[in-house]
Each structure stands twice: as structure tokens, then as C-alpha cells.
Scaffold this motif. Structure first.
Motif, PDB file in Angstrom:
ATOM      1  N   ILE A 184       0.609  -1.240  -0.390  1.00  0.00           N
ATOM      2  CA  ILE A 184      -0.042  -0.076   0.058  1.00  0.00           C
ATOM      3  C   ILE A 184       0.754   1.183   0.266  1.00  0.00           C
ATOM      4  O   ILE A 184       1.936   1.485   0.451  1.00  0.00           O
ATOM      5  N   GLY A 185       0.733   2.398  -0.795  1.00  0.00           N
ATOM      6  CA  GLY A 185       1.073   3.356  -0.878  1.00  0.00           C
ATOM      7  C   GLY A 185      -0.329   4.516  -0.568  1.00  0.00           C
ATOM      8  O   GLY A 185      -1.620   4.299  -1.132  1.00  0.00           O
ATOM      9  N   PRO A 186       0.233   5.897  -0.930  1.00  0.00           N
ATOM     10  CA  PRO A 186      -0.246   6.753  -1.036  1.00  0.00           C
ATOM     11  C   PRO A 186      -1.776   6.904  -2.391  1.00  0.00           C
ATOM     12  O   PRO A 186      -2.671   6.995  -2.303  1.00  0.00           O
ATOM     13  N   ASP A 187      -0.445   6.352  -3.688  1.00  0.00           N
ATOM     14  CA  ASP A 187      -0.487   6.320  -4.807  1.00  0.00           C
ATOM     15  C   ASP A 187      -1.880   5.119  -5.130  1.00  0.00           C
ATOM     16  O   ASP A 187      -2.414   4.424  -5.867  1.00  0.00           O
ATOM     17  N   ASP A 247      -8.298   7.530   2.727  1.00  0.00           N
ATOM     18  CA  ASP A 247      -6.778   6.929   4.330  1.00  0.00           C
ATOM     19  C   ASP A 247      -6.552   5.964   4.008  1.00  0.00           C
ATOM     20  O   ASP A 247      -7.007   5.349   4.440  1.00  0.00           O
ATOM     21  N   MET A 248      -5.224   6.038   4.245  1.00  0.00           N
ATOM     22  CA  MET A 248      -4.305   4.402   3.714  1.00  0.00           C
ATOM     23  C   MET A 248      -4.658   4.228   5.340  1.00  0.00           C
ATOM     24  O   MET A 248      -4.917   2.726   4.785  1.00  0.00           O
ATOM     25  N   ALA A 249      -4.468   4.369   5.874  1.00  0.00           N
ATOM     26  CA  ALA A 249      -5.024   3.823   7.991  1.00  0.00           C
ATOM     27  C   ALA A 249      -5.930   2.731   7.429  1.00  0.00           C
ATOM     28  O   ALA A 249      -6.335   1.509   7.801  1.00  0.00           O
ATOM     29  N   ASP A 250      -7.161   3.564   6.862  1.00  0.00           N
ATOM     30  CA  ASP A 250      -8.906   2.742   7.151  1.00  0.00           C
ATOM     31  C   ASP A 250      -8.333   1.637   5.818  1.00  0.00           C
ATOM     32  O   ASP A 250      -9.200   0.846   6.156  1.00  0.00           O
ATOM     33  N   VAL A 251      -7.434   1.438   5.266  1.00  0.00           N
ATOM     34  CA  VAL A 251      -7.790   0.773   4.052  1.00  0.00           C
ATOM     35  C   VAL A 251      -6.607  -0.041   4.806  1.00  0.00           C
ATOM     36  O   VAL A 251      -7.155  -1.396   3.948  1.00  0.00           O
ATOM     37  N   ALA A 252      -5.202   0.261   5.334  1.00  0.00           N
ATOM     38  CA  ALA A 252      -4.835  -0.550   5.185  1.00  0.00           C
ATOM     39  C   ALA A 252      -5.809  -1.800   6.523  1.00  0.00           C
ATOM     40  O   ALA A 252      -5.801  -3.584   7.063  1.00  0.00           O
TER      41      ALA A 252
END
Length: 79
Positions: free
Chosen positions: A13-16, A22-27
């Protein structure tokens, strides 16, 4: 003794990769879905930005006992 973890679902995962979410939400959603390892891959942010992202991810993933790894430093952020 080495800690074992499940690699059957491994998220990079990364910002792109988050389509504006939100990256933390996705993770965290991936961890709920069974991801055993999350790798932060961010080639565009500053070092400070990468560290802040890693801290945010780690805080969320620790709740799920999911491991975090950063491809930039080859450092594992496991608790």
C-alpha cells in the motif's frame, strides 16, 4: 524463537493506491479481511511523511496483530 505470521494475504500500500481514501483506513480494512502483512511503499513522500504514515498504519494494524513493513528502509514495524 521467530514469530510466525500468515502470508496468504499480503497488502502492498501507498498513497497512490488508495483512490483518495485514508491509507490507514484501507490497511485496517485489509487486516480485518485477513491480511497478515502490510507493506508501506511510498516513493514520493518525504522521510518525515513516510514515518508519519508508518506510525499511523502501525497504530491501526497493532489492533489486528497485523505486521507492517516498509520497503524504503527494509525495517519491520512489528510491535
Amino acid at each position: 524463537m521467530r514469530q510466525q505470521f500468515d502470508l496468504s494475504l499480503y497488502l502492498v500500500i501507498g498513497p497512490d493506491h488508495c483512490a483518495g481514501r485514508d491509507m490507514a483506513d484501507v490497511a485496517e480494512a485489509a487486516a480485518r479481511g485477513g491480511a497478515g502483512l502490510v507493506q508501506l511503499r511510498d516513493k514520493t513522500s518525504t522521510s518525515r511523511g513516510q514515518i508519519e504514515a508508518a506510525r499511523a498504519l502501525k497504530a491501526r494494524l497493532d489492533r489486528k496483530s497485523t505486521r507492517l513493513n516498509s520497503s524504503q528502509t527494509s525495517t519491520s514495524y512489528a510491535g
